[in-house]
Scaffold this active site. Structure first.
Site, short mmCIF file in Angstrom:
data_model
loop_
_atom_site.label_atom_id
_atom_site.label_comp_id
_atom_site.label_asym_id
_atom_site.label_seq_id
_atom_site.Cartn_x
_atom_site.Cartn_y
_atom_site.Cartn_z
N HIS A 100 37.18 41.22 43.48
CA HIS A 100 37.87 41.75 42.30
C HIS A 100 37.18 41.22 41.06
CE1 HIS A 100 39.72 38.04 43.74
NE2 HIS A 100 39.83 37.72 42.47
N HIS A 102 37.96 40.20 37.13
CA HIS A 102 39.00 39.88 36.14
C HIS A 102 38.54 40.36 34.76
CE1 HIS A 102 41.22 36.62 38.43
NE2 HIS A 102 40.06 36.56 39.07
P1 AMP Z 1 40.67 34.71 42.17
O1 AMP Z 1 41.22 33.31 42.05
O2 AMP Z 1 39.48 35.00 41.32
O3 AMP Z 1 40.45 35.08 43.64
O4 AMP Z 1 41.80 35.65 41.58
C1 AMP Z 1 42.88 36.10 42.33
C2 AMP Z 1 43.90 36.58 41.35
O5 AMP Z 1 44.83 37.41 42.02
C3 AMP Z 1 44.71 35.47 40.68
O6 AMP Z 1 44.45 35.45 39.28
C4 AMP Z 1 46.16 35.83 41.01
O7 AMP Z 1 47.04 35.64 39.92
C5 AMP Z 1 46.05 37.29 41.37
N1 AMP Z 1 47.07 37.77 42.29
C6 AMP Z 1 47.43 37.23 43.47
N2 AMP Z 1 48.41 37.97 44.05
C7 AMP Z 1 48.65 39.01 43.19
C8 AMP Z 1 49.55 40.12 43.22
N3 AMP Z 1 50.40 40.31 44.23
N4 AMP Z 1 49.53 40.97 42.18
C9 AMP Z 1 48.69 40.78 41.15
N5 AMP Z 1 47.82 39.77 41.08
C10 AMP Z 1 47.81 38.89 42.08
#
Ligand code: AMP
Ligand code: ZN
Length: 141
Positions: A100, A102
């Site tokens: 993903h 950001h």
């Molecule tokens: P990363 O740490 O770069 O893998 O980012 C993962 C992101 O996913 C984090 O910023 C979380 O807040 C976000 N996240 C986890 N679960 C969900 C969810 N159900 N809906 C939206 N965002 C999520």
């Protein structure tokens, strides 16, 4: 992929706040909202991290980023910047193992986002930098 939270979001098995979607990507609000409007862009095809993309999937995902960035800017005209972050593997702060990107709008120096770039330029000679560049460059194919 089974037991992948972002595949489940993409399949509407768990809820999310949709920002944009088309046949290749899904964009939705990051639940943490590091800053207001913090958005994630995912490929609909499950890939774990950047190392698994082929060029076609990368082109599809990364081609969408500028228009989603512009949409955030139009929605929040007060923003003064935007950080685009893609974490790969646990050490690099990846916590969800469906790749993903950001998009983190920036409002001020005191908003709740920080990043640190160390500067070690003085530790390298030009020859050492050339050797590093060559070492990486010859692996690109
Ligand atoms: P990363 O740490 O770069 O893998 O980012 C993962 C992101 O996913 C984090 O910023 C979380 O807040 C976000 N996240 C986890 N679960 C969900 C969810 N159900 N809906 C939206 N965002 C999520
Ligand atoms: Zn997935």
């Amino acid at each position: 992929m089974e037991n992948c939270i972002f595949c489940k979001i993409n399949n509407r098995e768990i809820p999310s706040y949709k920002v944009y979607e088309d046949e290749q990507v899904y964009a939705f609000l990051d639940i943490s909202q590091v800053t207001p409007g913090h958005t994630l862009v995912i490929p609909k095809t499950h890939v774990t991290d950047i190392f698994e993309y082929d060029e076609t999937l990368a082109a599809a995902v990364f081609a969408r980023i500028p228009k989603i960035a512009r949409a955030i800017e139009k929605a929040f005209p007060e923003i003064e910047g935007l950080n685009i972050i893609n974490n790969n593997k646990e050490l690099a702060y990846q916590s969800v193992f469906h790749s993903h990107v950001h998009l983190i709008p920036r409002y001020s120096k005191d908003d709740d986002f920080k990043i640190h770039f160390g500067n070690h330029a003085e530790n390298y000679t030009g020859e050492e930098l050339a050797a590093i560049a060559e070492k990486i460059g010859k692996q690109v194919n």
